[in-house]
Design an enzyme around this catalytic site. Sequence first.
Site, PDB file in Angstrom:
ATOM      1  N   SER A 171       5.384 -80.961  48.420  1.00  0.00           N
ATOM      2  CA  SER A 171       5.287 -79.563  47.996  1.00  0.00           C
ATOM      3  C   SER A 171       4.190 -79.258  46.985  1.00  0.00           C
ATOM      4  O   SER A 171       3.902 -78.094  46.725  1.00  0.00           O
ATOM      5  CB  SER A 171       6.627 -79.087  47.428  1.00  0.00           C
TER       6      SER A 171
ATOM      7  N   SER B 154       6.219 -76.193  49.160  1.00  0.00           N
ATOM      8  CA  SER B 154       6.868 -75.052  48.565  1.00  0.00           C
ATOM      9  C   SER B 154       6.136 -74.469  47.359  1.00  0.00           C
ATOM     10  O   SER B 154       6.418 -73.357  46.949  1.00  0.00           O
ATOM     11  CB  SER B 154       8.288 -75.440  48.143  1.00  0.00           C
TER      12      SER B 154
ATOM     13  N   LYS C 137       5.293 -72.876  38.473  1.00  0.00           N
ATOM     14  CA  LYS C 137       6.164 -72.624  39.623  1.00  0.00           C
ATOM     15  C   LYS C 137       7.526 -72.204  39.071  1.00  0.00           C
ATOM     16  O   LYS C 137       7.981 -72.726  38.045  1.00  0.00           O
ATOM     17  CB  LYS C 137       6.284 -73.922  40.432  1.00  0.00           C
TER      18      LYS C 137
END
Lengths: 493, 501
Positions: free
Chosen positions: B182, B158, B83
């Site tokens: 997330s 996210s 990420k």
Amino acid sequence: MPIPDYEVVIGLEVHCQLATATKMFSACACSIGGEPNTRIDAYTLGLPGTLPVPNRVAVDHALRLALVLGCEVQPLSRWARKHYFYPDLPKGYQITQSDQPYATGGAIEIPDHAAADDPLATKRIPLQRIHMEEDAGKSTHTGEHSLVDYNRAGAPLVEIVSLPALRSAAEAADYMRELRTIVRYLGISEANMEEGTLRCDANVSLRAWGAAELGTRCEIKNLNSFKFLEAAIQAEVRRQADLLDRGEPVVQSTMSYDPGRDQTKVMRTKEAAADYRYFPEPDMPPLRIDAAWIAAAQAELPRLPWPRRRELVALGLTAYDAGVLTAERELADYFDAALDDPSRAKALCNWITGELLKLLNASERGVADCPVTPAALAELVGLVEDGTLSGRVAKVVLDEVFRDPSLSPRAIVERDGLRQVSDADAITAMVREVVEQHPEQLAQLLAGKDKVRGFFVGQVMRASQGRANPQLVQRALATVLDELRAARGEVED
Amino acid sequence: MGAAGDILELSARGLAAAIRGGELSASEVARAYLEQIDALEPSLHAYRRVTPELALAQAAAVDDARRAGQALGPLAGVPVALKDIFVTEGVETTSGSAILAGWIPPYQGAHARRLAEAGAVLLGKLTMDEFGMGSANENTPFEPVHNPWALSHVAGGSSGGSAAAVAARSCALALGSDTGGSIRQPASLCNLVGLKPTYGRVSRHGMIAFASSLDQAGPMAREVGDAALALGVLAGADPLDATSLDAPVPDYLAAVDQGARGGLDGAKIGVHRGALELEGLDADVRARFEASLTRLEDAGARVVDIELPHFEHAVATYYVLATAEASSNLARYDGVRYGHRSAADSLRQTYEATRHDGFGPEVKRRILLGTFVLRAESYADYYGRAMKVRTLIARDYARAFERCDLIASPTAPIPSWPLGAKIDDPLALYLLDMFTIGANLAGLPAISIPAGFTSAAPRLPIGVQLIGPRLAEPALLGAAAAHEARCDWHREQPQLLEARA
């Protein structure tokens, strides 16, 4: 007193930079000065993803300060974030301690000048708290640009906050001097106002004599020398007194001091004060200082100036001499190490504060770098005190040891035959010889011109290459003169 | 072996074994994944940046090391992606924000370093909601990610890019970060295993902060074993993170194998029934949850009722605390030292223009909220009160764990939804975090595992969450493995891959 109508009330907030190899919350090298932006790392610049990790040495330094000042050390304290935007504040917040500082209470002793009969009388200035924090960087504003140096950003600081217990600018300066001496005794800070490792903000208010309530205070920021500290407080006292005299209120404000005009001026008022949005620092757990840590720090604390001054006065030194000897821990330690016989304390003090400091100053050295060991100086003083060495020759010997510390005073004395001549007969013989050689001066002396006595003593000292015991010379001269007068009297009679 | 399709079929654990055994070279594995990325990225947008040269160089180094007879790390040759919240030295890191566009970190974060030391091959950086703030990957100045199971749908957030990439076989394993769900929510929406470890189990050094007291990094994987493998590499104390835990790192793979083989042997699974009655829980989600409970019982677990009295306050508490911390953590993006700067006449105008242009609307919304709750005059009412409720919520979990070993719930109240459908309703999106937020507030480990699909088209994945006591990752992984051993959901592939094959 220039302003007799009001009582002056002062509290100080002092920032002191801790002398550590690395910064408060990162392993970044930390030292004063250096080319701009050479002592930085990812954390110092506030790069994304970096985290603060407390510097154990910095906390230990801060702990020692709290212990010598008699503070209550909190077993658990918290870090907090204080927010404001400025380019020299890399993260947009400063990590500090807010409602849970690591140390509360404590006091700093300053000289009590009101107690005229006791030069060692002190006044306790109680502290509110001490907390740790990280410093910001340094901004320089040129005409068109602002430059930021982050070398100082993240440097470890302690902020020492006094209660409003100081009553004059002079007391405020005394407080700063005592605090500076203490942190230097601890070896935790350079504590140099000019270099910014010791900084001061002063809260000043006035009130009618005898009033219980405090007046409205104003805070003077960034007082960076002892001179400005005193001058700024005096200027602020004048300003507030003028307002009060005219019946106008003092508005709580942040002030700056303009040395050129010798005036304080308002930077911002309370209404315009920033909301720093303090909240507990989530990047670090609470700081825990356990009993074992406190005990370890306590075991290594140095003796402080005030107790040492009292000890020195008890040894027969004057308060002034005690003050000089304790101004630096190294000097006080030197004295202690050289004092092998308490009866010689005064003599030793005179040698240290006189000849030794003169030699050190001339060679631009500190006590820590003194080539003459305490033992060597003790030996020298011993040689003077037991009559082996005259004071004059002793100075020459000290010079020599200073130049070549491998020599001991006693060895020099033996090598050069500098032993003081204390043989009364030998000295009397020298006196007779000198008297015979200078009939003119003798006549003057016998005629009552007593000043000439010094001439004869000098001549004997010269003849003995300074080795003759001056007291014995005086005594022998008196005897010889008596004899001569007696002889002459006989003739006249 | 060697056909690209076969390579992509292997789990991370299987790949590591095949490379270690010499059946596959790390280089051919890396090439297969890079080809897959090339083929799928136009429709997925899971990657913010692909690093093919770095990947091939790391893969070649693994192959060289193997040929030289050197010991290989536990992830040697396994293609992973991070990420974009994770700092990668020399590789642009943006945390999904325009304000960091072009920022190339001069230092290596803990996660990239540990993965590299374990021999992992870095394929690139994955898209995300800006600074981790969002549930759909739509809070982005870049292209939003699409769900491989239904390209018109969100992949969650996210860590949406991480979820989409793992689900689409565009990487073998990914790292996500989880502040309020997330990792787990996108895992749930993409049929993956997503593990949020105990707070402090994995270092936060080099993970760009959203809300420091809640953020935790963790793996997103196709199978429970892959998550365990990755956690073993990531977990452990870090001298650069004062909140990292100094607890020994157990053998997570052993826990997985034990769970898969031996079952749950009387473990008590707690269920807070009241939470299932709250408005907004999808019928399919509820049905799949009940089916998973049955599966856990089949594995030997016993389901017991528990109470979490402050459950309903979790979302409000979270949005006070997380926004407060975010408003502080994001103060450093001022255009002075790095990242985007909007030139203006004065310092103040430079700050305003930089932050106006650099941050997206959701980030600004949260900075404003957080700034508000930290004001001196509102602190006690908001931040102070939220901290107290946080303590109560943590206590609820502690009491619940006196009665059970793990707590089960749906991961998200609904399956994925069409892109754009909820973008104008932030409050509705915040409420989607209701099952996941508690574990962040209490600092507990939690895992989302595949639990089936919706009954109607489009066929969308549904996840189930297990929460454990502090440092109970082995128990969580064991239970997840026992569940996994009794279903095949994790073997299913998204449609777009079948079409391609």
